[in-house]
Design a protein around this motif. Structure first.
Motif, PDB file in Angstrom:
ATOM      1  N   GLU A  39       0.817  -1.213   0.000  1.00  0.00           N
ATOM      2  CA  GLU A  39       0.000   0.000   0.000  1.00  0.00           C
ATOM      3  C   GLU A  39       0.856   1.270   0.000  1.00  0.00           C
ATOM      4  N   LEU A  40       1.889   1.277   0.819  1.00  0.00           N
ATOM      5  CA  LEU A  40       2.760   2.453   0.890  1.00  0.00           C
ATOM      6  C   LEU A  40       3.503   2.677  -0.428  1.00  0.00           C
ATOM      7  N   TYR A  41       3.880   1.590  -1.069  1.00  0.00           N
ATOM      8  CA  TYR A  41       4.578   1.684  -2.353  1.00  0.00           C
ATOM      9  C   TYR A  41       3.679   2.369  -3.378  1.00  0.00           C
ATOM     10  N   THR A  42       2.423   1.957  -3.390  1.00  0.00           N
ATOM     11  CA  THR A  42       1.438   2.552  -4.294  1.00  0.00           C
ATOM     12  C   THR A  42       1.237   4.028  -3.967  1.00  0.00           C
ATOM     13  N   SER A  43       1.188   4.353  -2.689  1.00  0.00           N
ATOM     14  CA  SER A  43       1.019   5.747  -2.269  1.00  0.00           C
ATOM     15  C   SER A  43       2.165   6.620  -2.771  1.00  0.00           C
ATOM     16  N   VAL A  44       3.381   6.107  -2.674  1.00  0.00           N
ATOM     17  CA  VAL A  44       4.546   6.863  -3.130  1.00  0.00           C
ATOM     18  C   VAL A  44       4.483   7.043  -4.652  1.00  0.00           C
ATOM     19  N   LYS A  45       4.129   5.976  -5.375  1.00  0.00           N
ATOM     20  CA  LYS A  45       4.023   6.073  -6.838  1.00  0.00           C
ATOM     21  C   LYS A  45       2.977   7.105  -7.243  1.00  0.00           C
ATOM     22  N   ASN A  46       1.831   7.097  -6.555  1.00  0.00           N
ATOM     23  CA  ASN A  46       0.780   8.070  -6.850  1.00  0.00           C
ATOM     24  C   ASN A  46       1.232   9.486  -6.533  1.00  0.00           C
ATOM     25  N   ALA A  47       2.013   9.644  -5.470  1.00  0.00           N
ATOM     26  CA  ALA A  47       2.534  10.964  -5.105  1.00  0.00           C
ATOM     27  C   ALA A  47       3.518  11.464  -6.162  1.00  0.00           C
ATOM     28  N   VAL A  48       4.289  10.548  -6.747  1.00  0.00           N
ATOM     29  CA  VAL A  48       5.209  10.920  -7.830  1.00  0.00           C
ATOM     30  C   VAL A  48       4.408  11.472  -9.008  1.00  0.00           C
ATOM     31  N   LYS A  49       3.353  10.770  -9.376  1.00  0.00           N
ATOM     32  CA  LYS A  49       2.512  11.223 -10.491  1.00  0.00           C
ATOM     33  C   LYS A  49       1.897  12.585 -10.188  1.00  0.00           C
ATOM     34  N   ALA A  50       1.399  12.771  -8.968  1.00  0.00           N
ATOM     35  CA  ALA A  50       0.788  14.042  -8.582  1.00  0.00           C
ATOM     36  C   ALA A  50       1.809  15.177  -8.614  1.00  0.00           C
ATOM     37  N   ALA A  51       3.025  14.901  -8.153  1.00  0.00           N
ATOM     38  CA  ALA A  51       4.076  15.922  -8.157  1.00  0.00           C
ATOM     39  C   ALA A  51       4.471  16.285  -9.588  1.00  0.00           C
ATOM     40  N   MET A  52       4.459  15.292 -10.478  1.00  0.00           N
ATOM     41  CA  MET A  52       4.771  15.556 -11.888  1.00  0.00           C
ATOM     42  C   MET A  52       3.702  16.464 -12.493  1.00  0.00           C
ATOM     43  N   ARG A  53       2.443  16.142 -12.218  1.00  0.00           N
ATOM     44  CA  ARG A  53       1.345  16.956 -12.746  1.00  0.00           C
ATOM     45  C   ARG A  53       1.400  18.380 -12.199  1.00  0.00           C
ATOM     46  N   ALA A  54       1.764  18.510 -10.931  1.00  0.00           N
ATOM     47  CA  ALA A  54       1.800  19.824 -10.279  1.00  0.00           C
ATOM     48  C   ALA A  54       3.097  20.580 -10.590  1.00  0.00           C
ATOM     49  N   LYS A  55       4.014  19.913 -11.293  1.00  0.00           N
ATOM     50  CA  LYS A  55       5.324  20.482 -11.608  1.00  0.00           C
ATOM     51  C   LYS A  55       6.059  20.949 -10.350  1.00  0.00           C
ATOM     52  N   ASP A  56       5.939  20.156  -9.293  1.00  0.00           N
ATOM     53  CA  ASP A  56       6.600  20.427  -8.010  1.00  0.00           C
ATOM     54  C   ASP A  56       7.948  19.704  -8.025  1.00  0.00           C
ATOM     55  N   LYS A  57       8.973  20.397  -8.521  1.00  0.00           N
ATOM     56  CA  LYS A  57      10.278  19.763  -8.749  1.00  0.00           C
ATOM     57  C   LYS A  57      10.944  19.273  -7.465  1.00  0.00           C
ATOM     58  N   GLU A  58      10.858  20.060  -6.386  1.00  0.00           N
ATOM     59  CA  GLU A  58      11.521  19.649  -5.140  1.00  0.00           C
ATOM     60  C   GLU A  58      10.891  18.389  -4.569  1.00  0.00           C
ATOM     61  N   ARG A  59       9.559  18.360  -4.538  1.00  0.00           N
ATOM     62  CA  ARG A  59       8.855  17.190  -4.011  1.00  0.00           C
ATOM     63  C   ARG A  59       9.117  15.973  -4.905  1.00  0.00           C
ATOM     64  N   LEU A  60       9.070  16.190  -6.209  1.00  0.00           N
ATOM     65  CA  LEU A  60       9.296  15.113  -7.168  1.00  0.00           C
ATOM     66  C   LEU A  60      10.692  14.500  -6.989  1.00  0.00           C
ATOM     67  N   ALA A  61      11.698  15.346  -6.790  1.00  0.00           N
ATOM     68  CA  ALA A  61      13.063  14.848  -6.612  1.00  0.00           C
ATOM     69  C   ALA A  61      13.155  13.953  -5.383  1.00  0.00           C
ATOM     70  N   THR A  62      12.534  14.373  -4.292  1.00  0.00           N
ATOM     71  CA  THR A  62      12.565  13.572  -3.065  1.00  0.00           C
ATOM     72  C   THR A  62      11.801  12.266  -3.244  1.00  0.00           C
ATOM     73  N   LEU A  63      10.642  12.331  -3.883  1.00  0.00           N
ATOM     74  CA  LEU A  63       9.841  11.118  -4.108  1.00  0.00           C
ATOM     75  C   LEU A  63      10.584  10.139  -5.014  1.00  0.00           C
ATOM     76  N   ARG A  64      11.268  10.650  -5.998  1.00  0.00           N
ATOM     77  CA  ARG A  64      12.054   9.774  -6.878  1.00  0.00           C
ATOM     78  C   ARG A  64      13.214   9.139  -6.125  1.00  0.00           C
ATOM     79  N   MET A  65      13.794   9.892  -5.191  1.00  0.00           N
ATOM     80  CA  MET A  65      14.867   9.351  -4.363  1.00  0.00           C
ATOM     81  C   MET A  65      14.318   8.186  -3.522  1.00  0.00           C
ATOM     82  N   ILE A  66      13.114   8.348  -2.996  1.00  0.00           N
ATOM     83  CA  ILE A  66      12.481   7.295  -2.198  1.00  0.00           C
ATOM     84  C   ILE A  66      12.244   6.052  -3.058  1.00  0.00           C
ATOM     85  N   THR A  67      11.655   6.237  -4.247  1.00  0.00           N
ATOM     86  CA  THR A  67      11.368   5.078  -5.102  1.00  0.00           C
ATOM     87  C   THR A  67      12.663   4.415  -5.574  1.00  0.00           C
TER      88      THR A  67
END
Length: 149
Positions: A4-32
């Motif tokens: 479940e947590l893995y899915t949550s992180v993947k969904n957060a990556v997609k949301a950050a990409m859509r929102a063009k939130d580069k800082e959040r996206l970088a951290t989420l990608r580091m997590i994945t």
């Protein structure tokens, strides 16, 4: 089956990409990337318990780095570490209060029959799965020592 947590992180990556939130996206990608590294290195599929342990470790590493940057007067780098801590915290369960931790430690001491600090490992083995990702293990360890000491 994906955790479940893995899915949550993947969904957060997609949301950050859509929102063009580069800082959040970088951290989420580091997590994945860390999740993938563990899966490849250990040839396993991560479950929620292991993901919590990984996120907990990542948070601890960032807290250590944050303190080192503060001590060195590098507020810019400390701010980046704090941002990463905050993003990782989004995926961790609600933190336990000190009273809740004390109650868990007391119950674990009683359950394990621990009598001195030599029995600390028995107590920590019971407490750790209950507090993983919800408390700083260093603080938990101090509380166990206090109760056994």
């Amino acid at each position: 089956m994906t955790a479940e947590l893995y899915t949550s992180v993947k969904n957060a990556v997609k949301a950050a990409m859509r929102a063009k939130d580069k800082e959040r996206l970088a951290t989420l990608r580091m997590i994945t990337a860390e999740f993938k590294r563990i899966e490849v290195d250990e040839r396993i599929e991560l479950d929620d318990a292991r993901i919590l342990a990984v996120l907990d470790k990542m948070t601890k590493q960032r807290r250590d780095s944050y303190q080192q940057y503060i001590d060195a007067g590098r507020e810019d780098l400390a701010a980046q570490e704090q941002l990463e801590i905050d993003i990782i915290a989004d995926f961790l369960p609600q933190a336990l209060t000190e009273d809740e931790i004390k109650a868990l430690v007391t119950a674990a001491v009683a359950q394990s029959g621990a009598e001195s600090t030599r029995d600390m490992g028995k107590v920590m083995a019971i407490v750790k799965p209950q507090v993983q990702g919800r408390a700083d293990m260093g603080e938990v360890s101090k509380l166990v020592k206090q109760q056994l000491g």
